[in-house]
Every structure is written in structure tokens, then in C-alpha cells.
Design a protein around this motif. Structure first.
Motif, short mmCIF file in Angstrom:
data_model
loop_
_atom_site.label_atom_id
_atom_site.label_comp_id
_atom_site.label_asym_id
_atom_site.label_seq_id
_atom_site.Cartn_x
_atom_site.Cartn_y
_atom_site.Cartn_z
N ASN A 1 53.53 -1.87 -63.85
CA ASN A 1 53.83 -1.02 -65.08
C ASN A 1 53.95 0.26 -64.99
O ASN A 1 55.16 0.61 -65.04
N VAL A 2 53.14 1.32 -64.70
CA VAL A 2 53.48 2.69 -64.35
C VAL A 2 52.30 2.89 -63.34
O VAL A 2 51.26 2.59 -63.47
N TRP A 3 52.61 3.98 -62.55
CA TRP A 3 51.82 4.96 -61.84
C TRP A 3 50.94 5.59 -62.68
O TRP A 3 51.42 6.26 -63.77
N GLU A 4 49.70 5.59 -62.71
CA GLU A 4 48.69 6.43 -63.50
C GLU A 4 48.10 7.58 -62.96
O GLU A 4 47.46 7.56 -61.70
N TRP A 5 48.70 8.68 -63.35
CA TRP A 5 47.81 9.97 -63.03
C TRP A 5 46.35 9.84 -62.84
O TRP A 5 45.65 9.22 -63.72
N CYS A 6 45.83 10.49 -62.07
CA CYS A 6 44.21 10.66 -61.72
C CYS A 6 43.96 12.19 -61.68
O CYS A 6 44.74 12.98 -61.49
N THR B 1 42.40 13.49 -59.61
CA THR B 1 41.83 14.10 -57.89
C THR B 1 43.26 14.73 -57.85
O THR B 1 44.40 13.99 -57.58
N GLU B 2 43.04 15.82 -57.37
CA GLU B 2 44.29 16.61 -56.67
C GLU B 2 44.56 16.19 -55.13
O GLU B 2 43.58 16.03 -54.46
N THR B 3 45.71 15.85 -54.62
CA THR B 3 45.71 15.79 -53.22
C THR B 3 46.01 16.92 -52.49
O THR B 3 45.79 16.91 -51.28
N ARG B 4 46.78 18.03 -53.21
CA ARG B 4 46.95 19.39 -52.62
C ARG B 4 47.25 20.11 -54.04
O ARG B 4 47.41 19.51 -55.19
N HIS B 5 47.12 21.54 -53.81
CA HIS B 5 47.56 22.37 -55.23
C HIS B 5 48.96 21.91 -55.67
O HIS B 5 49.90 21.76 -55.36
N HIS C 1 48.92 15.47 -57.82
CA HIS C 1 47.79 14.71 -58.24
C HIS C 1 48.14 13.16 -57.79
O HIS C 1 49.06 12.71 -57.78
N GLU C 2 46.98 12.71 -57.32
CA GLU C 2 46.86 11.21 -57.06
C GLU C 2 47.46 10.37 -58.27
O GLU C 2 47.12 10.59 -59.37
N SER C 3 48.29 9.49 -58.02
CA SER C 3 48.54 8.29 -59.04
C SER C 3 48.33 6.92 -58.34
O SER C 3 48.33 6.73 -57.21
N LYS C 4 47.90 5.92 -59.09
CA LYS C 4 47.28 4.82 -58.72
C LYS C 4 48.15 3.65 -59.42
O LYS C 4 48.59 3.75 -60.49
N ASP D 1 51.49 10.22 -54.88
CA ASP D 1 51.03 11.66 -55.58
C ASP D 1 52.40 12.32 -55.88
O ASP D 1 53.43 11.95 -55.57
N ALA D 2 52.13 13.00 -57.08
CA ALA D 2 53.30 13.86 -57.50
C ALA D 2 52.94 15.29 -58.17
O ALA D 2 51.62 15.40 -58.51
N ALA D 3 54.03 16.08 -58.12
CA ALA D 3 53.77 17.36 -58.69
C ALA D 3 53.34 17.25 -60.13
O ALA D 3 53.76 16.27 -60.86
#
Length: 128
Positions: free
Chosen positions: A62-67, A69-73, A76-79, A97-99
Motif C-alpha cells: 500500500n504505502v511505505w510508512e514513515w517511522c 527512527t532516524e537513519t541519519r540526520h 527517516h526509516e520507512s517500513k 529511508d527518505a528525506a
């Protein structure tokens, strides 16, 4: 609030750590992923056979879901994968992960609340 990547994954896989929300068998028909050819997001209750052990829908596809959890500055991780994702990228253990500025039709979010807050809210609504 947004769940952490770890909280999100547990809500998808349950206490036994199943590979998919619906168990350990790979079944793309139980989620909205590329192989199904839907070509867009679907309503939350569309894939009832793919529900997680906690009763949560759309934990694959369906959609990548923001979490939270920061992967770097600034990222954020998306699941969970998206409707554009191949099924093998939609497993709850996979992540992207995405900006923070990312905006598209295959990214979304799921709110979460601590159980204690929910219990307190329900208690107040019942007038107990």
C-alpha cells in the motif's frame, strides 16, 4: 506520534516474529504490491486476510510508512513497502529511508499511542 521502526515491525510480525503479518508463507495476494497490478493505494480494510497478529491492516504494501527512527540526520526509516514495491521488498523486516522533505503517492504514516495513554483515554470516556 509515529512508531519507531522497531515498534512498527513488532506490530506487523507479532510476538512470534513471523516473516509476514499473515504468517510465514509468502502470499502476495494478501497485500497491495506491484504483482497484484492494482496500480494505486487501496482502502485500509481491503486485504483482510493479510492482517497482523495484533489486528493491524496494510503492514505489507500500500504505502511505505514513515517511522520515528532516524537513519541519519534528516532521513527517516520507512517500513512495509508500497503498491509500487515488488512483494519481496514489502516484508516487515525490510526498510527504506527518505528525506524529511519527501512527498509522493507511495509514502504515508501510521500514528501510534502508548497503551497507557489509550487505557487512560478509554477510562475517561466511560466515566470510571
Amino acid at each position: 506520534m509515529l512508531p519507531s521502526g522497531q515498534q512498527w515491525e513488532k506490530s506487523a510480525r507479532g510476538t512470534r516474529g513471523a516473516v509476514y503479518p499473515c504468517g510465514d508463507q509468502p502470499t502476495p495476494a494478501k497485500c497491495n504490491v506491484r504483482e497484484n497490478g492494482v496500480g494505486a493505494t487501496t482502502p485500509g480494510d481491503r486485504y483482510q486476510s493479510g492482517v497482523s497478529p495484533y489486528g493491524v491492516y496494510h503492514m505489507c504494501g500500500n504505502v511505505w510508512e514513515w517511522c520515528a527512527t532516524e537513519t541519519r540526520h534528516g532521513r527517516h526509516e520507512s517500513k512495509g513497502g508500497a503498491w509500487t514495491s515488488p512483494f519481496d521488498r514489502a516484508t516487515p523486516s525490510s526498510f527504506n529511508d527518505a528525506a524529511a522533505t519527501m512527498c509522493d503517492d507511495e509514502t504515508g504514516f501510521r500514528c501510534a499511542t502508548p497503551v497507557e495513554s489509550l487505557a487512560s483515554l478509554l477510562k475517561g470516556q466511560r466515566g470510571l
